[in-house]
Design a protein around this motif. Structure first.
Motif, PDB file in Angstrom:
ATOM      1  N   ARG A 149       1.245  -1.084   0.033  1.00  0.00           N
ATOM      2  CA  ARG A 149       0.086  -0.138   0.114  1.00  0.00           C
ATOM      3  C   ARG A 149       0.632   1.159   0.005  1.00  0.00           C
ATOM      4  O   ARG A 149       0.984   2.478  -0.840  1.00  0.00           O
ATOM      5  CB  ARG A 149      -1.166  -0.069   1.200  1.00  0.00           C
ATOM      6  CG  ARG A 149      -1.865   0.940   1.000  1.00  0.00           C
ATOM      7  CD  ARG A 149      -2.725   0.611   3.274  1.00  0.00           C
ATOM      8  NE  ARG A 149      -3.342   2.332   3.046  1.00  0.00           N
ATOM      9  CZ  ARG A 149      -4.171   2.160   4.054  1.00  0.00           C
ATOM     10  NH1 ARG A 149      -4.636   1.233   4.435  1.00  0.00           N
ATOM     11  NH2 ARG A 149      -4.652   3.329   4.045  1.00  0.00           N
ATOM     12  N   ASN A 152       1.175   1.584  15.190  1.00  0.00           N
ATOM     13  CA  ASN A 152       0.489   0.537  14.137  1.00  0.00           C
ATOM     14  C   ASN A 152       1.146   0.160  12.622  1.00  0.00           C
ATOM     15  O   ASN A 152       0.270  -0.780  12.115  1.00  0.00           O
ATOM     16  CB  ASN A 152      -0.505   1.033  14.819  1.00  0.00           C
ATOM     17  CG  ASN A 152      -1.200   2.172  14.491  1.00  0.00           C
ATOM     18  OD1 ASN A 152      -0.136   2.706  14.658  1.00  0.00           O
ATOM     19  ND2 ASN A 152      -2.816   2.608  13.946  1.00  0.00           N
ATOM     20  N   TYR A 153       1.223   1.660  12.012  1.00  0.00           N
ATOM     21  CA  TYR A 153       1.297   1.885  10.925  1.00  0.00           C
ATOM     22  C   TYR A 153       2.958   2.440  10.623  1.00  0.00           C
ATOM     23  O   TYR A 153       2.755   3.903   9.805  1.00  0.00           O
ATOM     24  CB  TYR A 153       0.415   2.805   9.553  1.00  0.00           C
ATOM     25  CG  TYR A 153      -0.676   1.720   9.948  1.00  0.00           C
ATOM     26  CD1 TYR A 153      -1.063   0.811   8.032  1.00  0.00           C
ATOM     27  CD2 TYR A 153      -1.817   1.631  10.524  1.00  0.00           C
ATOM     28  CE1 TYR A 153      -1.770   0.377   8.058  1.00  0.00           C
ATOM     29  CE2 TYR A 153      -3.064   1.029  10.316  1.00  0.00           C
ATOM     30  CZ  TYR A 153      -3.230   0.209   9.408  1.00  0.00           C
ATOM     31  OH  TYR A 153      -4.505  -0.412   8.602  1.00  0.00           O
ATOM     32  N   GLU A 175       2.309   4.984   7.568  1.00  0.00           N
ATOM     33  CA  GLU A 175       1.318   6.274   8.236  1.00  0.00           C
ATOM     34  C   GLU A 175       2.440   7.089   7.718  1.00  0.00           C
ATOM     35  O   GLU A 175       2.266   8.033   7.222  1.00  0.00           O
ATOM     36  CB  GLU A 175       1.236   6.381   8.737  1.00  0.00           C
ATOM     37  CG  GLU A 175      -0.057   5.381   9.066  1.00  0.00           C
ATOM     38  CD  GLU A 175      -1.485   6.501   9.367  1.00  0.00           C
ATOM     39  OE1 GLU A 175      -1.058   6.727  10.799  1.00  0.00           O
ATOM     40  OE2 GLU A 175      -2.432   6.303   9.377  1.00  0.00           O
ATOM     41  N   ARG A 216      -5.859   0.418  15.725  1.00  0.00           N
ATOM     42  CA  ARG A 216      -5.848   1.449  14.344  1.00  0.00           C
ATOM     43  C   ARG A 216      -6.676   2.300  15.105  1.00  0.00           C
ATOM     44  O   ARG A 216      -7.572   2.309  15.500  1.00  0.00           O
ATOM     45  CB  ARG A 216      -7.282   0.906  13.705  1.00  0.00           C
ATOM     46  CG  ARG A 216      -6.330  -0.614  13.067  1.00  0.00           C
ATOM     47  CD  ARG A 216      -7.453  -1.184  11.892  1.00  0.00           C
ATOM     48  NE  ARG A 216      -7.692  -0.377  10.690  1.00  0.00           N
ATOM     49  CZ  ARG A 216      -9.274  -0.519  10.592  1.00  0.00           C
ATOM     50  NH1 ARG A 216     -10.185  -0.895  11.231  1.00  0.00           N
ATOM     51  NH2 ARG A 216      -9.623   0.648   9.620  1.00  0.00           N
ATOM     52  N   CYS A 217      -6.271   3.711  14.313  1.00  0.00           N
ATOM     53  CA  CYS A 217      -7.068   4.472  15.169  1.00  0.00           C
ATOM     54  C   CYS A 217      -8.175   4.814  14.409  1.00  0.00           C
ATOM     55  O   CYS A 217      -9.006   5.492  15.515  1.00  0.00           O
ATOM     56  CB  CYS A 217      -6.169   6.078  14.464  1.00  0.00           C
ATOM     57  SG  CYS A 217      -5.672   6.386  12.348  1.00  0.00           S
ATOM     58  N   THR A 218      -8.444   4.282  13.482  1.00  0.00           N
ATOM     59  CA  THR A 218      -9.435   3.638  12.576  1.00  0.00           C
ATOM     60  C   THR A 218     -10.388   3.550  13.226  1.00  0.00           C
ATOM     61  O   THR A 218     -11.334   2.937  12.223  1.00  0.00           O
ATOM     62  CB  THR A 218      -9.549   4.149  10.949  1.00  0.00           C
ATOM     63  OG1 THR A 218      -8.752   2.930  10.808  1.00  0.00           O
ATOM     64  CG2 THR A 218      -9.287   5.363  10.170  1.00  0.00           C
ATOM     65  N   GLN A 255     -12.548   3.299   7.860  1.00  0.00           N
ATOM     66  CA  GLN A 255     -11.348   3.133   7.198  1.00  0.00           C
ATOM     67  C   GLN A 255     -10.912   4.450   7.154  1.00  0.00           C
ATOM     68  O   GLN A 255     -11.971   5.558   6.485  1.00  0.00           O
ATOM     69  CB  GLN A 255     -11.017   1.951   6.515  1.00  0.00           C
ATOM     70  CG  GLN A 255     -11.912   2.226   5.118  1.00  0.00           C
ATOM     71  CD  GLN A 255     -12.029   0.909   4.132  1.00  0.00           C
ATOM     72  OE1 GLN A 255     -12.559   0.269   5.066  1.00  0.00           O
ATOM     73  NE2 GLN A 255     -11.837   1.263   3.399  1.00  0.00           N
ATOM     74  N   ARG A 256      -9.392   4.201   6.941  1.00  0.00           N
ATOM     75  CA  ARG A 256      -8.555   5.215   6.212  1.00  0.00           C
ATOM     76  C   ARG A 256      -9.048   5.886   4.685  1.00  0.00           C
ATOM     77  O   ARG A 256      -9.359   5.873   4.114  1.00  0.00           O
ATOM     78  CB  ARG A 256      -7.386   5.561   6.633  1.00  0.00           C
ATOM     79  CG  ARG A 256      -6.784   6.938   5.738  1.00  0.00           C
ATOM     80  CD  ARG A 256      -5.210   6.413   6.503  1.00  0.00           C
ATOM     81  NE  ARG A 256      -4.014   7.892   5.938  1.00  0.00           N
ATOM     82  CZ  ARG A 256      -2.817   8.191   6.096  1.00  0.00           C
ATOM     83  NH1 ARG A 256      -3.163   8.335   7.142  1.00  0.00           N
ATOM     84  NH2 ARG A 256      -2.877   9.028   5.580  1.00  0.00           N
ATOM     85  N   GLY A 257      -9.238   4.662   3.575  1.00  0.00           N
ATOM     86  CA  GLY A 257      -8.841   3.493   2.771  1.00  0.00           C
ATOM     87  C   GLY A 257     -10.311   4.592   2.223  1.00  0.00           C
ATOM     88  O   GLY A 257     -10.921   4.667   2.435  1.00  0.00           O
ATOM     89  N   PHE A 306      -8.481  11.763   4.936  1.00  0.00           N
ATOM     90  CA  PHE A 306      -7.991  11.449   6.231  1.00  0.00           C
ATOM     91  C   PHE A 306      -8.613  12.742   7.227  1.00  0.00           C
ATOM     92  O   PHE A 306      -7.411  13.466   6.916  1.00  0.00           O
ATOM     93  CB  PHE A 306      -7.072  10.488   5.844  1.00  0.00           C
ATOM     94  CG  PHE A 306      -7.174  10.069   7.082  1.00  0.00           C
ATOM     95  CD1 PHE A 306      -8.667   9.365   7.857  1.00  0.00           C
ATOM     96  CD2 PHE A 306      -5.425   9.832   8.224  1.00  0.00           C
ATOM     97  CE1 PHE A 306      -7.861   8.451   8.875  1.00  0.00           C
ATOM     98  CE2 PHE A 306      -5.336   9.420   9.135  1.00  0.00           C
ATOM     99  CZ  PHE A 306      -6.569   9.065   9.576  1.00  0.00           C
TER     100      PHE A 306
HETATM  101  O1  G3H Z   1      -3.873   3.513  12.044  1.00  0.00           O
HETATM  102  C1  G3H Z   1      -4.618   4.655  11.831  1.00  0.00           C
HETATM  103  C2  G3H Z   1      -4.641   4.255   9.993  1.00  0.00           C
HETATM  104  O2  G3H Z   1      -4.882   5.524   9.306  1.00  0.00           O
HETATM  105  C3  G3H Z   1      -5.873   3.589   9.942  1.00  0.00           C
HETATM  106  O3  G3H Z   1      -5.839   3.128   8.555  1.00  0.00           O
HETATM  107  O4  G3H Z   1      -8.997   2.872   8.364  1.00  0.00           O
HETATM  108  O5  G3H Z   1      -6.598   1.983   6.983  1.00  0.00           O
HETATM  109  O6  G3H Z   1      -6.308   0.504   8.756  1.00  0.00           O
HETATM  110  P1  G3H Z   1      -6.747   2.066   7.883  1.00  0.00           P
END
Ligand code: G3H
Length: 541
Positions: free
Chosen positions: A143, A190-191, A195, A321-323, A477-479, A485
């Motif tokens: 990604r 976490n990313y 990120e 995940r923040c999301t 989700q972020r994507g 975002f």
């Molecule tokens: O931790 C936060 C990320 O930006 C979440 O991304 O929704 O693709 O897992 P994601």
């Protein structure tokens, strides 16, 4: 072993390998001993005597696996990195700061090629450092490559649009975007790769100079990429520092030499960092902070679909995940059906080591995290919740745990658990979850599950002024990365997406001239003879 969320603490012990032979050879960790840091295009040996030891959250025979070491820089070293970065920017007059879009794109394209060669080592190290399961670690790498390629594509489009002159009220103008200066980039654990790159690459490709500090976990995975940085960018354009935030980041921010802060982490830390800057009005910030995304399951929801989406939404990568959806509100009429189907699915999630096929719940990297989560669970029980499934832990493993019914007296109602604990509240009136979202300090996203158009439409209208993304019958989700975002309230500052990030790390700048013969001739000749990198009408293919 198939006890999953119902495993006792004793049974969890058996998920950890007893000896190295149990690990598939292709997934054995590669020890990385790093004593130097990248600054001004050179690998410099740190003066700090003791390196930082990196331990995996994975235990073998009761011992955390050692993955290697990296330096932690002292104040003088950090300030010398800053001075290299400032030389590479030269108050906006360096070769890099004034380079053309095509020149910068070439550097990033070269970097992507080099980065791809390191995929296996980066992915395996990422897996060992933060215990993301192997397919997700691989997905994070791929990604990131896609993100960089889309960024190049988006910059080409931006450049094509800016490559023409406009004439308004007899004034000719060329409007472009220019870099801002020295950017400090810090990503989350976490990313750690993706990120970080979502800020680092846009910052570089727009002509800024970057100082980057890896997250607290996920540091060694950068090691194989450092030569690629050194090879692809001019000296000083990208520099990497290591160490405790207080020792490393405080001198950088207090110096006033940072022009842009790109930080993904907690709001508390972001506030401290910003306060250290002597001229906060000069500091541009882009921040991704905490969230407590709520999901609402209405009485007419498709329960099977809600269960599938909420399983992913709450527990992918252990809920780190923040999301992630961090609290669920169920309408009382569907509560029993949802809870029974949801807890069955949670109980079936495979716990284990990140290289195992189909594994979903893995060890947690943060120290004492299991004790923190256990504290949340005990507090919820004290205030009337029941454990529907889960609730045990051993070392760094915590079983996926569903708590219900949760209420406002509980810590888990407000605190971002960032782990495999799913609090579920039951509501009778829709005002209850709406008020929860309105009163929350956070405002990132929400998910609503239902089939009635009128109800969904009304809810959407209530919620779009509370959060930045309302998901319908879908997890948060972020994507896709082309979507904006961001977050309201304490959840974010600024907006990131492939195209937004290019804007975040640049400022609109224009050259303007009254439309007279002298100026028309000047501008024609400058562009025709390619005398300026800013004033030009080239089309980048
Ligand atoms: O931790 C936060 C990320 O930006 C979440 O991304 O929704 O693709 O897992 P994601």
């Amino acid at each position: 072993m198939n006890c999953s969320s119902n495993c006792s603490s004793n049974q969890l012990r058996n998920f950890f390998p007893a000896k190295k032979d149990e690990i598939p050879p292709q997934h054995l960790p590669k020890m990385i001993i790093q004593k130097n840091y990248l600054a001004n295009g050179n690998f410099i040996q740190s003066n700090t005597p003791d390196n930082f030891q990196v331990l995996s959250p994975i235990y073998i025979n009761s011992q955390q696996v050692s993955l290697g070491e990296h330096p932690h820089l002292n104040r003088e070293e950090v300030l010398s990195v800053l001075s290299h970065a400032q030389q590479a920017w030269k108050k906006g007059n360096s070769d890099w700061a004034t380079s053309s879009t095509s020149e910068r794109i070439r550097c990033v394209e070269n970097f992507v090629k080099e980065m791809q060669l390191q995929k296996n080592l980066v992915v395996n190290t990422l897996m060992w450092e933060i215990c993301k399961n192997y397919p997700d670690a691989e997905k994070e790498f791929d990604r990131t490559i896609d993100y960089i390629k889309e960024t190049i594509h988006s910059l080409k489009e931006l450049d094509r649009i800016s490559s023409r002159f406009v004439i308004e009220q007899k004034i000719i103008g060329q409007i472009r975007r220019s870099p801002l200066g020295v950017v400090l980039c810090m990503g989350p654990f976490n990313y750690p790769l993706n990120e970080t790159f979502t800020t680092l690459i846009p910052a570089l490709i727009m002509g800024n100079v970057v100082i980057f500090k890896p997250a607290k976990f996920g540091v060694l995975l950068w090691n194989p990429l450092l030569p690629a940085f050194a090879k692809s960018f001019p000296p000083g354009v990208i520099n990497v520092v290591y160490g405790e935030g207080k020792e490393v980041i405080t001198p950088l921010m207090s110096s006033g030499g940072i022009d842009v802060l790109a930080f993904i982490g907690s709001g508390k830390v972001a506030d401290v960092l910003k306060k250290h800057h002597p001229s906060p009005h000069r500091l541009r910030s882009v921040l991704g902070l905490e969230a407590k995304n709520a999901a609402i399951v209405l009485e007419d929801a498709d329960i099977q679909l809600a269960v599938e989406e909420l399983l992913l939404g709450t527990l992918s990568y252990n809920g780190q995940r923040c999301t992630a959806i961090k609290i669920i509100f169920l309408h009382r009429s569907v509560a029993d059906k949802f809870l029974s189907q949801f807890s069955d699915k949670v109980s079936a999630l495979k716990i284990g080591m990140p290289w195992e096929d189909g594994v979903k719940i893995t060890p947690l990297p943060e120290d004492e995290k299991c004790l923190y989560l256990n504290g949340l669970v005990e507090d919820a029980i004290t205030h009337g919740a029941k454990i529907i499934t889960g609730g045990s832990h051993h070392r760094s493993l915590f079983t996926p745990t569903v708590l219900s019914p949760v209420n406002a007296k509980m810590r888990v109602w407000r605190e971002e658990q960032f782990g495999p604990v799913v609090p579920i509240a039951i509501f009778d009136q829709i005002e209850e979850p709406i008020n929860y979202i309105i009163e929350s300090s956070y405002g990132q996203q929400t998910s609503i599950f239902g089939t009635n158009e009128e109800k969904i439409a009304t809810l959407v209208d209530h919620l779009v002024n509370q959060v930045s993304r309302v998901n319908i019958n879908s997890q948060c989700q972020r994507g896709p990365d082309s979507f904006p975002f961001t977050g309201r309230k304490d959840s974010a500052e600024g907006t990131l997406s492939v195209s937004d990030a290019l804007r975040v790390f640049s400022i609109r700048t224009l050259v303007a001239a009254k439309e007279n013969n002298l100026n028309k001739t000047l501008l024609s000749n400058i562009t025709y003879n390619h005398q300026s990198k800013f004033l030009n009408t080239d089309f980048i293919f």
